[in-house]
Each structure stands twice: as C-alpha cells, then as structure tokens.
Design a protein around this motif. Sequence first.
Motif, PDB file in Angstrom:
ATOM      1  N   ILE A   1      -3.675   0.267  -9.221  1.00  0.00           N
ATOM      2  CA  ILE A   1      -2.326   0.094  -9.199  1.00  0.00           C
ATOM      3  C   ILE A   1      -1.733  -1.396  -8.633  1.00  0.00           C
ATOM      4  O   ILE A   1      -0.878  -2.160  -9.221  1.00  0.00           O
ATOM      5  CB  ILE A   1      -1.486   1.267  -7.965  1.00  0.00           C
ATOM      6  CG1 ILE A   1      -1.668   2.503  -8.751  1.00  0.00           C
ATOM      7  CG2 ILE A   1      -0.030   0.791  -7.876  1.00  0.00           C
ATOM      8  CD1 ILE A   1      -1.332   3.663  -7.941  1.00  0.00           C
ATOM      9  N   LEU A   2      -2.527  -1.798  -7.582  1.00  0.00           N
ATOM     10  CA  LEU A   2      -2.330  -3.177  -7.016  1.00  0.00           C
ATOM     11  C   LEU A   2      -2.634  -4.275  -8.144  1.00  0.00           C
ATOM     12  O   LEU A   2      -1.716  -5.080  -8.040  1.00  0.00           O
ATOM     13  CB  LEU A   2      -3.106  -3.405  -5.765  1.00  0.00           C
ATOM     14  CG  LEU A   2      -2.863  -2.503  -4.689  1.00  0.00           C
ATOM     15  CD1 LEU A   2      -3.627  -2.697  -3.354  1.00  0.00           C
ATOM     16  CD2 LEU A   2      -1.329  -2.674  -4.022  1.00  0.00           C
ATOM     17  N   VAL A   3      -3.538  -4.028  -8.880  1.00  0.00           N
ATOM     18  CA  VAL A   3      -3.894  -5.023  -9.753  1.00  0.00           C
ATOM     19  C   VAL A   3      -2.759  -4.955 -11.114  1.00  0.00           C
ATOM     20  O   VAL A   3      -2.243  -6.182 -11.305  1.00  0.00           O
ATOM     21  CB  VAL A   3      -5.239  -4.714 -10.709  1.00  0.00           C
ATOM     22  CG1 VAL A   3      -5.440  -5.548 -11.712  1.00  0.00           C
ATOM     23  CG2 VAL A   3      -6.448  -5.060  -9.570  1.00  0.00           C
ATOM     24  N   ALA A   4      -2.267  -3.825 -11.473  1.00  0.00           N
ATOM     25  CA  ALA A   4      -1.477  -3.769 -12.338  1.00  0.00           C
ATOM     26  C   ALA A   4       0.060  -4.617 -11.919  1.00  0.00           C
ATOM     27  O   ALA A   4       0.679  -4.909 -12.622  1.00  0.00           O
ATOM     28  CB  ALA A   4      -0.962  -2.307 -12.676  1.00  0.00           C
ATOM     29  N   HIS A   5       0.292  -4.289 -10.596  1.00  0.00           N
ATOM     30  CA  HIS A   5       1.776  -4.960 -10.046  1.00  0.00           C
ATOM     31  C   HIS A   5       1.098  -6.486  -9.746  1.00  0.00           C
ATOM     32  O   HIS A   5       2.321  -7.278  -9.118  1.00  0.00           O
ATOM     33  CB  HIS A   5       1.981  -4.138  -9.182  1.00  0.00           C
ATOM     34  CG  HIS A   5       2.829  -2.856  -9.462  1.00  0.00           C
ATOM     35  ND1 HIS A   5       2.141  -1.909  -9.818  1.00  0.00           N
ATOM     36  CD2 HIS A   5       3.870  -2.412  -9.913  1.00  0.00           C
ATOM     37  CE1 HIS A   5       2.895  -0.863 -10.234  1.00  0.00           C
ATOM     38  NE2 HIS A   5       4.290  -1.280 -10.100  1.00  0.00           N
ATOM     39  N   GLY A   6       0.184  -6.936 -10.025  1.00  0.00           N
ATOM     40  CA  GLY A   6      -0.180  -8.348  -9.784  1.00  0.00           C
ATOM     41  C   GLY A   6      -0.059  -8.830  -8.101  1.00  0.00           C
ATOM     42  O   GLY A   6      -0.085  -9.863  -7.847  1.00  0.00           O
TER      43      GLY A   6
ATOM     44  N   LEU B   1       0.841  -1.260  -0.089  1.00  0.00           N
ATOM     45  CA  LEU B   1       0.071  -0.088  -0.029  1.00  0.00           C
ATOM     46  C   LEU B   1       0.903   1.237   0.121  1.00  0.00           C
ATOM     47  O   LEU B   1       0.634   2.353  -0.737  1.00  0.00           O
ATOM     48  CB  LEU B   1      -0.963   0.255   1.328  1.00  0.00           C
ATOM     49  CG  LEU B   1      -1.867  -1.039   1.298  1.00  0.00           C
ATOM     50  CD1 LEU B   1      -2.715  -1.220   2.709  1.00  0.00           C
ATOM     51  CD2 LEU B   1      -2.837  -1.032  -0.020  1.00  0.00           C
ATOM     52  N   ALA B   2       1.891   1.107   0.887  1.00  0.00           N
ATOM     53  CA  ALA B   2       2.772   2.273   0.767  1.00  0.00           C
ATOM     54  C   ALA B   2       3.490   2.714  -0.499  1.00  0.00           C
ATOM     55  O   ALA B   2       3.506   3.641  -1.091  1.00  0.00           O
ATOM     56  CB  ALA B   2       4.166   2.179   1.787  1.00  0.00           C
ATOM     57  N   ARG B   3       3.853   1.551  -1.299  1.00  0.00           N
ATOM     58  CA  ARG B   3       4.365   1.791  -2.824  1.00  0.00           C
ATOM     59  C   ARG B   3       3.258   2.453  -3.746  1.00  0.00           C
ATOM     60  O   ARG B   3       3.577   3.274  -4.330  1.00  0.00           O
ATOM     61  CB  ARG B   3       4.802   0.624  -3.350  1.00  0.00           C
ATOM     62  CG  ARG B   3       6.156   0.011  -2.663  1.00  0.00           C
ATOM     63  CD  ARG B   3       6.870  -0.982  -3.610  1.00  0.00           C
ATOM     64  NE  ARG B   3       5.965  -2.375  -3.399  1.00  0.00           N
ATOM     65  CZ  ARG B   3       6.282  -3.355  -2.423  1.00  0.00           C
ATOM     66  NH1 ARG B   3       7.213  -3.081  -1.666  1.00  0.00           N
ATOM     67  NH2 ARG B   3       5.509  -4.226  -2.267  1.00  0.00           N
ATOM     68  N   ALA B   4       1.986   1.793  -3.456  1.00  0.00           N
ATOM     69  CA  ALA B   4       0.895   2.449  -4.238  1.00  0.00           C
ATOM     70  C   ALA B   4       0.951   3.897  -4.052  1.00  0.00           C
ATOM     71  O   ALA B   4       0.416   4.552  -4.976  1.00  0.00           O
ATOM     72  CB  ALA B   4      -0.390   1.415  -4.294  1.00  0.00           C
ATOM     73  N   THR B   5       0.695   4.137  -2.898  1.00  0.00           N
ATOM     74  CA  THR B   5       0.192   5.611  -2.499  1.00  0.00           C
ATOM     75  C   THR B   5       1.561   6.428  -2.641  1.00  0.00           C
ATOM     76  O   THR B   5       1.433   7.647  -3.128  1.00  0.00           O
ATOM     77  CB  THR B   5      -0.049   5.991  -0.973  1.00  0.00           C
ATOM     78  OG1 THR B   5       1.257   5.250  -0.142  1.00  0.00           O
ATOM     79  CG2 THR B   5      -1.122   5.127  -0.668  1.00  0.00           C
ATOM     80  N   ALA B   6       2.622   5.981  -2.767  1.00  0.00           N
ATOM     81  CA  ALA B   6       3.826   6.917  -3.151  1.00  0.00           C
ATOM     82  C   ALA B   6       3.861   6.874  -4.661  1.00  0.00           C
ATOM     83  O   ALA B   6       4.308   8.023  -5.143  1.00  0.00           O
ATOM     84  CB  ALA B   6       5.254   6.112  -2.917  1.00  0.00           C
ATOM     85  N   MET B   7       3.402   6.051  -5.460  1.00  0.00           N
ATOM     86  CA  MET B   7       3.171   6.275  -6.917  1.00  0.00           C
ATOM     87  C   MET B   7       2.029   7.276  -7.264  1.00  0.00           C
ATOM     88  O   MET B   7       2.410   8.029  -8.116  1.00  0.00           O
ATOM     89  CB  MET B   7       2.688   4.827  -7.658  1.00  0.00           C
ATOM     90  CG  MET B   7       3.852   3.986  -7.582  1.00  0.00           C
ATOM     91  SD  MET B   7       3.508   2.288  -8.039  1.00  0.00           S
ATOM     92  CE  MET B   7       3.201   2.486 -10.010  1.00  0.00           C
ATOM     93  N   GLN B   8       0.996   7.444  -6.245  1.00  0.00           N
ATOM     94  CA  GLN B   8       0.112   8.463  -6.524  1.00  0.00           C
ATOM     95  C   GLN B   8       0.513   9.803  -6.274  1.00  0.00           C
ATOM     96  O   GLN B   8       0.245  10.780  -7.146  1.00  0.00           O
ATOM     97  CB  GLN B   8      -1.096   8.050  -5.688  1.00  0.00           C
ATOM     98  CG  GLN B   8      -2.125   7.128  -6.085  1.00  0.00           C
ATOM     99  CD  GLN B   8      -3.221   6.643  -5.171  1.00  0.00           C
ATOM    100  OE1 GLN B   8      -2.966   7.011  -3.827  1.00  0.00           O
ATOM    101  NE2 GLN B   8      -4.253   6.248  -5.565  1.00  0.00           N
ATOM    102  N   ARG B   9       1.417  10.042  -5.093  1.00  0.00           N
ATOM    103  CA  ARG B   9       1.972  11.173  -4.770  1.00  0.00           C
ATOM    104  C   ARG B   9       3.060  11.649  -5.983  1.00  0.00           C
ATOM    105  O   ARG B   9       3.226  12.798  -6.258  1.00  0.00           O
ATOM    106  CB  ARG B   9       2.647  11.186  -3.316  1.00  0.00           C
ATOM    107  CG  ARG B   9       1.912  11.030  -2.110  1.00  0.00           C
ATOM    108  CD  ARG B   9       2.567  11.219  -1.060  1.00  0.00           C
ATOM    109  NE  ARG B   9       3.562  10.103  -0.808  1.00  0.00           N
ATOM    110  CZ  ARG B   9       3.376   9.099  -0.128  1.00  0.00           C
ATOM    111  NH1 ARG B   9       2.281   8.948   0.384  1.00  0.00           N
ATOM    112  NH2 ARG B   9       4.446   8.016   0.117  1.00  0.00           N
ATOM    113  N   ALA B  10       3.600  10.488  -6.635  1.00  0.00           N
ATOM    114  CA  ALA B  10       4.633  10.974  -7.540  1.00  0.00           C
ATOM    115  C   ALA B  10       3.943  11.284  -8.940  1.00  0.00           C
ATOM    116  O   ALA B  10       4.557  11.784  -9.965  1.00  0.00           O
ATOM    117  CB  ALA B  10       5.529   9.489  -7.728  1.00  0.00           C
TER     118      ALA B  10
END
Length: 242
Positions: free
Chosen positions: A93-98, A75-84
């Motif tokens: 995002i979680l679906v795209a990364h499996g 979840l931290a990685r997904a939210t970091a991607m959103q902030r970026a």
Amino acid sequence: MAIEGPLRELGIHDVFQLLDLSRKTGTLRVYSPEKNNEGSVYFDAGTIVAATMKSNPHLLGTILERSGKATPADLARATAMQRAGDKRRVGEILVAHGIVTPRDIDRFMRQQIETVVFDLMSWSEGFFSFTEEPPRPIRKDIAVRVSTESLLMEGARRIDEWSLMADKIPDARVIPLLATLDDGPESFIDLLPREWEVLSIIDGERNLHEIAKRLVLPEFEVAKIIYGMLSTGLIDISLQGT
C-alpha cells in the motif's frame, strides 16, 4: 508433509539447512516454552521470503517509522485500508501511494527477516514444525528473497560473537543498571545515537529482551551496546531474579 521435532534432537541450524537443501516451500514454526515465544519463517524453494516473531514482531511499519521513511499517519491510513478490505500488505500500500519505494521495502524487509532469523538461531531448546504450503502471493517488484545459506553463515558468526560476551551477558534476561559514578571531575560521555537510545531507557527494571522490544532492535545489537557500556564502567549488570 510435516517435519517436526524438538530442537534438542535437531538443532535450529540443521533445520534451516535441511529446508534450504531440500528446497522446501512452506512455513517453519519454532516454539520455545522457556522463552514463551514463537517465530515463523516462510520459505519458497528453500529461500526465506518472510519472518515474524511473536514477542518482538519487528513489524515492517514500525521499522519504516523508526527510519523516518513513513509517518504514523501514513501507517494509520494503510492499516485503515486493510480494515476496509484491502488485501494488500502495508508495504504494498505504501509503495502504491508513493510513500516508499520498492527498494526501501526490499531493504527493510531484509532487515526484518534477518532480525527474526538471527533471534531464532540462538534458541537451543523448544520445538519446530514445518508445513508445506503454496508460495505466498506478493507483488514481484517488492518480493524479497534472502539466501538461507548466507543467513546461516552470518548467524553462526553472531553466535560466536555472543559467546565472547557470555561471561558478562549470558542471555537476554540480564538487567542493566546505571553505574554509580565516583566523585571527581566531570567526564565527557561520547556515545553514538543508538547507544544513547539504549542508555536512556535503562532503569534497573527492564531486562535486555525488554529493552530490545521497546526499541524494536535485535537483541544481539542491544547486547553489543550494553557490553560496550559495561566494559567502560557506564553500567552494571544484574541477573534476572537476583
């Protein structure tokens, strides 16, 4: 066109039914000064596609973490991607990364929607407003559409069930207390995992609403658990402010 007014003049069930029958697309916002809370429900042609609650948002990420489908790091990685700058939602995002499957997202988004809508259906005071808006863009493979009619039927059933508990649990402001056990032989307490979760944070200070928020559970589910414990003498109930 905006549709708005007090719930005392047009009940929340009637509001949902109106939006369903007229196949409206847009956002319904419901605000309760008494509860100091606000919920938003998003419609697409009369069908509910998303819902959020201010005080207990039932965030998809939290639900996925509690179910073991995603880790805090995921979840931290997904939210970091959103902030970026990533415009996708956490689920996408979680679906795209499996990390999760579209089927997982469908199930938990339905749970999220149902929890918020059922909470709103218990409100008898406050104000509502509906604003027509374009449909929310989302990937088709993880788009969720929940029948408003089916939610209305289930919501009515839950309200009837809560009314049966109202003599002991009139609302979510009640404070559960651990009961004082009589001296005597030790007894075995047989509880389900979810019941142990609720029991473990009963401290005589948190009310039902706060317990539900802490555990990210629907108030109705927590009320049923507390009612069961109350019936077996495991806990007592205190009204807020008494």
